[in-house]
Design a protein around this motif. Structure first.
Motif, mmCIF file in Angstrom:
data_model
loop_
_atom_site.group_PDB
_atom_site.id
_atom_site.type_symbol
_atom_site.label_atom_id
_atom_site.label_comp_id
_atom_site.label_asym_id
_atom_site.label_seq_id
_atom_site.Cartn_x
_atom_site.Cartn_y
_atom_site.Cartn_z
ATOM 1 N N SER A 121 66.530 -12.152 29.030
ATOM 2 C CA SER A 121 67.150 -10.853 29.218
ATOM 3 C C SER A 121 66.760 -9.907 28.093
ATOM 4 O O SER A 121 66.472 -10.327 26.971
ATOM 5 C CB SER A 121 68.680 -11.007 29.262
ATOM 6 N N TRP A 122 66.766 -8.618 28.410
ATOM 7 C CA TRP A 122 66.489 -7.570 27.432
ATOM 8 C C TRP A 122 67.408 -6.398 27.732
ATOM 9 O O TRP A 122 67.637 -6.064 28.902
ATOM 10 C CB TRP A 122 65.024 -7.141 27.531
ATOM 11 N N LYS A 123 67.950 -5.771 26.708
ATOM 12 C CA LYS A 123 68.870 -4.657 26.883
ATOM 13 C C LYS A 123 68.338 -3.432 26.146
ATOM 14 O O LYS A 123 67.877 -3.546 25.001
ATOM 15 C CB LYS A 123 70.261 -5.025 26.366
ATOM 16 N N ILE A 124 68.414 -2.271 26.781
ATOM 17 C CA ILE A 124 67.945 -1.042 26.153
ATOM 18 C C ILE A 124 68.972 0.063 26.323
ATOM 19 O O ILE A 124 69.859 -0.012 27.176
ATOM 20 C CB ILE A 124 66.592 -0.564 26.731
ATOM 21 N N ARG A 160 64.596 4.217 33.206
ATOM 22 C CA ARG A 160 65.122 5.263 34.072
ATOM 23 C C ARG A 160 65.821 6.334 33.228
ATOM 24 O O ARG A 160 66.264 6.071 32.111
ATOM 25 C CB ARG A 160 66.107 4.646 35.063
ATOM 26 N N SER A 161 65.919 7.524 33.749
ATOM 27 C CA SER A 161 66.515 8.615 32.986
ATOM 28 C C SER A 161 67.964 8.843 33.394
ATOM 29 O O SER A 161 68.383 8.492 34.501
ATOM 30 C CB SER A 161 65.714 9.906 33.198
ATOM 31 N N GLY A 162 68.733 9.406 32.480
ATOM 32 C CA GLY A 162 70.121 9.729 32.760
ATOM 33 C C GLY A 162 71.038 8.527 32.769
ATOM 34 O O GLY A 162 72.082 8.545 33.436
ATOM 35 N N ILE A 163 70.676 7.487 32.016
ATOM 36 C CA ILE A 163 71.481 6.271 31.956
ATOM 37 C C ILE A 163 72.330 6.316 30.690
ATOM 38 O O ILE A 163 71.814 6.188 29.575
ATOM 39 C CB ILE A 163 70.594 5.010 31.968
ATOM 40 N N LEU A 164 73.624 6.491 30.838
ATOM 41 C CA LEU A 164 74.503 6.602 29.675
ATOM 42 C C LEU A 164 74.808 5.243 29.055
ATOM 43 O O LEU A 164 74.897 5.111 27.841
ATOM 44 C CB LEU A 164 75.815 7.287 30.078
ATOM 45 N N ALA A 165 74.982 4.243 29.895
ATOM 46 C CA ALA A 165 75.332 2.912 29.401
ATOM 47 C C ALA A 165 74.059 2.086 29.163
ATOM 48 O O ALA A 165 72.934 2.566 29.302
ATOM 49 C CB ALA A 165 76.241 2.217 30.402
ATOM 50 N N THR A 166 74.260 0.825 28.818
ATOM 51 C CA THR A 166 73.145 -0.090 28.580
ATOM 52 C C THR A 166 72.464 -0.460 29.895
ATOM 53 O O THR A 166 73.133 -0.668 30.913
ATOM 54 C CB THR A 166 73.658 -1.372 27.896
ATOM 55 N N THR A 167 71.131 -0.532 29.860
ATOM 56 C CA THR A 167 70.373 -1.117 30.971
ATOM 57 C C THR A 167 70.013 -2.542 30.592
ATOM 58 O O THR A 167 69.485 -2.791 29.501
ATOM 59 C CB THR A 167 69.093 -0.323 31.262
ATOM 60 N N THR A 168 70.299 -3.473 31.492
ATOM 61 C CA THR A 168 70.004 -4.881 31.263
ATOM 62 C C THR A 168 68.896 -5.330 32.205
ATOM 63 O O THR A 168 68.969 -5.090 33.419
ATOM 64 C CB THR A 168 71.251 -5.752 31.495
#
Length: 220
Positions: A213-216, A118-126
């Motif tokens: 789990s995966w974090k980006i 997704r766009s505009g995500i400042l923090a980590t996506t889990t």
């Protein structure tokens, strides 16, 4: 002492340990690999990958027996989104997945589908994936209550996120935590996981349930 006389035994021992480790994993344990890219430009995901907005994402899963898979994403800006299974996605894959390898979210009309970062995500996506031989009631109940991926909205069948199918206030809205304790438990259990790929891990207190789990991060 000659350096090669030291290095060679070390390499042999390391190789033997790796073989022992993988050979001692029970065959029933599912394994997964997170993927980015399309076509010939496919890469294995690593934790805290820095990806461009709207990067294509897939999940390769290998199961010895048919299994129910549930995949979710969560971030501060985006909240919680259901990725799989989604009745809003027309695909050749549904739960339970067959034994062998499956690449989620599957194919439609012979073409590979992909979620996107997704766009505009400042923090980590889990991202959190669950695998189980049986349906997981807590997750089944949540499916229609959160936003979900769909390929039914646009004519080109591109993947989009839409509102829940159930009436009432949606769960997992932006700036909220994971919406149910089971998701919170899995995310906390996997917080220190360094390698998102390979055999999934058993979820404490839930026999027959495995998680990964995966974090980006968004590339800026």
């Amino acid at each position: 002492m000659h350096p090669r006389l030291v290095v060679l035994p070390f390499v042999v021992v390391a190789a033997a340990f790796a073989i022992w480790k993988w050979s001692n994993i029970p065959e029933a344990v599912p394994a997964c690999t997170w993927r980015t890219g399309t076509g010939t430009e496919v890469h294995q995901g690593i934790n805290f990958d820095k990806l461009a907005p709207d990067s294509p994402l897939r999940l390769s899963v290998h199961c010895q027996t048919p299994a129910h898979l549930y995949v979710w994403s969560h971030s501060a800006e985006d909240g919680t989104v259901l990725m799989f299974p989604s009745t809003e996605v027309q695909s050749d894959l549904t739960n339970p997945l067959p034994a062998g390898q499956s690449v989620l979210p599957g194919k439609f009309d012979g073409k590979e589908l992909a979620w996107t970062s997704r766009s505009g995500i400042l923090a980590t996506t889990t991202y959190v994936a669950f695998a189980s031989n049986e349906k997981i009631p807590e997750l089944e109940e949540l499916l229609p209550k959160v936003r979900v991926w769909t390929n039914r909205v646009l004519g080109d069948r591109s993947m989009q996120v839409r509102n829940p199918t159930a009436e009432g206030e949606p769960l997992g809205k932006p700036r909220t935590e994971w919406p149910i304790p089971l998701l919170q438990l899995a995310a906390a259990h996997l917080r220190e996981q360094t390698d998102p790929n390979g055999p999934m891990l058993p979820l404490p207190g839930h026999p027959g349930v495995w998680v990964a789990s995966w974090k980006i991060l968004e590339k800026r």
